[in-house]
Design a protein around this motif. Structure first.
Motif, short mmCIF file in Angstrom:
data_model
loop_
_atom_site.label_atom_id
_atom_site.label_comp_id
_atom_site.label_asym_id
_atom_site.label_seq_id
_atom_site.Cartn_x
_atom_site.Cartn_y
_atom_site.Cartn_z
N ARG A 100 0.81 -1.22 0.00
CA ARG A 100 0.00 0.00 0.00
C ARG A 100 0.84 1.27 0.00
O ARG A 100 0.32 2.36 -0.24
N THR A 101 2.14 1.12 0.32
CA THR A 101 3.04 2.28 0.35
C THR A 101 4.38 1.88 -0.25
O THR A 101 4.69 0.67 -0.34
N PRO A 102 5.20 2.84 -0.66
CA PRO A 102 6.54 2.51 -1.16
C PRO A 102 7.36 1.73 -0.14
O PRO A 102 8.11 0.83 -0.50
N ARG A 103 7.20 2.08 1.14
CA ARG A 103 7.93 1.36 2.18
C ARG A 103 7.49 -0.11 2.25
O ARG A 103 8.32 -1.02 2.36
N ASP A 104 6.17 -0.33 2.17
CA ASP A 104 5.66 -1.70 2.17
C ASP A 104 6.16 -2.46 0.94
O ASP A 104 6.45 -3.66 1.02
N TYR A 105 6.23 -1.77 -0.18
CA TYR A 105 6.69 -2.40 -1.42
C TYR A 105 8.13 -2.89 -1.26
O TYR A 105 8.44 -4.04 -1.56
N THR A 106 8.99 -2.02 -0.77
CA THR A 106 10.40 -2.39 -0.58
C THR A 106 10.54 -3.50 0.45
O THR A 106 11.35 -4.42 0.29
N HIS A 107 9.72 -3.44 1.50
CA HIS A 107 9.77 -4.48 2.54
C HIS A 107 9.37 -5.83 1.96
O HIS A 107 10.00 -6.86 2.26
N ALA A 108 8.35 -5.85 1.13
CA ALA A 108 7.92 -7.11 0.51
C ALA A 108 9.00 -7.66 -0.40
O ALA A 108 9.25 -8.88 -0.43
N LEU A 109 9.65 -6.78 -1.16
CA LEU A 109 10.75 -7.22 -2.02
C LEU A 109 11.87 -7.84 -1.18
O LEU A 109 12.37 -8.93 -1.49
N ALA A 110 12.24 -7.14 -0.12
CA ALA A 110 13.36 -7.59 0.71
C ALA A 110 13.07 -8.93 1.38
O ALA A 110 13.95 -9.80 1.46
N GLU A 111 11.84 -9.10 1.86
CA GLU A 111 11.47 -10.36 2.51
C GLU A 111 11.57 -11.53 1.54
O GLU A 111 12.06 -12.61 1.89
N THR A 112 11.12 -11.34 0.32
CA THR A 112 11.16 -12.40 -0.67
C THR A 112 12.59 -12.74 -1.05
O THR A 112 12.95 -13.91 -1.19
N ALA A 155 7.29 1.38 -11.28
CA ALA A 155 6.62 2.53 -11.89
C ALA A 155 5.13 2.28 -12.05
O ALA A 155 4.31 3.20 -11.85
N ASP A 156 4.76 1.06 -12.39
CA ASP A 156 3.35 0.71 -12.52
C ASP A 156 2.62 0.88 -11.18
O ASP A 156 1.49 1.38 -11.13
N GLN A 157 3.28 0.44 -10.10
CA GLN A 157 2.67 0.57 -8.78
C GLN A 157 2.57 2.03 -8.34
O GLN A 157 1.57 2.45 -7.73
N VAL A 158 3.60 2.81 -8.66
CA VAL A 158 3.57 4.24 -8.32
C VAL A 158 2.41 4.93 -9.03
O VAL A 158 1.66 5.71 -8.44
N ALA A 159 2.26 4.61 -10.32
CA ALA A 159 1.18 5.21 -11.09
C ALA A 159 -0.19 4.73 -10.62
O ALA A 159 -1.16 5.49 -10.54
N ARG A 160 -0.25 3.46 -10.26
CA ARG A 160 -1.53 2.87 -9.83
C ARG A 160 -2.03 3.46 -8.52
O ARG A 160 -3.22 3.75 -8.37
N HIS A 161 -1.10 3.66 -7.57
CA HIS A 161 -1.51 4.13 -6.24
C HIS A 161 -1.30 5.62 -6.04
O HIS A 161 -1.71 6.17 -5.01
N GLY A 162 -0.64 6.27 -7.00
CA GLY A 162 -0.37 7.69 -6.84
C GLY A 162 0.67 7.98 -5.78
O GLY A 162 0.63 9.01 -5.10
N TRP A 163 1.63 7.05 -5.61
CA TRP A 163 2.67 7.23 -4.60
C TRP A 163 3.59 8.39 -4.97
O TRP A 163 3.82 8.69 -6.14
N ARG A 164 4.17 8.98 -3.93
CA ARG A 164 5.23 9.96 -4.12
C ARG A 164 6.53 9.33 -3.63
O ARG A 164 6.62 8.93 -2.47
N SER A 165 7.49 9.25 -4.51
CA SER A 165 8.76 8.60 -4.17
C SER A 165 9.89 9.60 -4.28
O SER A 165 9.89 10.48 -5.15
N LEU A 166 10.87 9.48 -3.37
CA LEU A 166 12.01 10.38 -3.37
C LEU A 166 12.91 10.16 -4.58
O LEU A 166 13.61 11.07 -5.02
N ARG A 167 12.89 8.92 -5.09
CA ARG A 167 13.75 8.58 -6.22
C ARG A 167 12.92 8.04 -7.37
O ARG A 167 11.84 7.50 -7.18
#
Length: 220
Positions: A100-112, A155-167
């Motif tokens: 649901r957030t960029p932080r959650d996204y990175t956390h899910a990647l890292a766990e996998t 990028a697809d997830q950012v566009a889908r959820h309207g996230w704001r990312s620092l990078r």
């Protein structure tokens, strides 16, 4: 009806184009079988502990088929590692779809990634290219594909959820995988420095190879 089917089969077998397609299909299937058989052996025993004869036996193939399709055991090792890393990348993207957030996204990647040894497998292949420069192009293409597909998924997830990312997605993806490769670097017995500092040296190997790949990519 049976006679017609037999006749069609005979005619198809005599068609050079059909024969070529059948040969390519059989070749792809055999390559896949050899990769499937080799990957678990390399993971368990390492490159030096795995014999071509062992891989052939596991694949129900002949040792000559391994050298025919891959030339050397080292080339097979690198291709196995590259394939496994791309499989892992797809799995991480799937695992992060519900974030649901960029932080959650990175956390899910890292766990996998942490739950798999595919990154360490690939890091070993990366260090191998220090002495086998002929194998570097496959590793470089794999890294480029890893970054490209990862950036596109993010990028697809950012566009889908309207996230704001620092990078930007591309920078985020490159940073993520570079950090995982450095942290998962295995011991590199080929380098004498590993005997002096077993932990620091492999990471230096990986960093050096990543820098070399970036340098090659930036050249005109």
């Amino acid at each position: 009806m049976v006679e017609k089917s037999v006749q069609e089969a005979v005619e198809a077998a005599g068609d050079p184009k059909h024969a070529a397609r059948a040969t390519r299909s059989a070749g792809r299937k055999m390559r896949s079988l050899l990769l499937d058989a080799a990957s678990p052996l390399f993971r368990e025993r390492g490159l030096s502990g795995t014999a071509i004869a062992d891989i052939a036996a596991a694949a129900n193939a002949f040792p000559s088929q391994i050298t025919y399709y891959f030339r050397t055991k080292e080339a097979l090792f690198v291709e196995c590692a590259c394939r496994e890393l791309l499989y892992l990348a797809r799995a991480t993207e799937q695992a992060a779809l519900t974030a649901r957030t960029p932080r959650d996204y990175t956390h899910a990647l890292a766990e996998t990634v942490t739950a798999s040894d595919s990154v360490a497998f690939f890091a070993e292949a990366l260090t191998l290219t220090r002495r086998r420069q002929d194998l570097a192009p496959l590793v470089e293409r794999t890294i480029e594909r890893l970054h490209g597909e990862g950036a596109r998924a993010y990028a697809d997830q950012v566009a889908r959820h309207g996230w704001r990312s620092l990078r930007a997605p591309d920078e985020s993806t490159r940073r993520f995988w570079a950090a995982r490769l450095r942290s998962s670097a295995p011991r590199c017995c080929a380098c004498s420095a590993s005997r002096r500092n077993p932990r620091a040296m492999p990471r230096a190997c990986v960093s050096s190879r990543m820098h070399h790949i970036r340098t090659r990519r930036s050249r005109p």
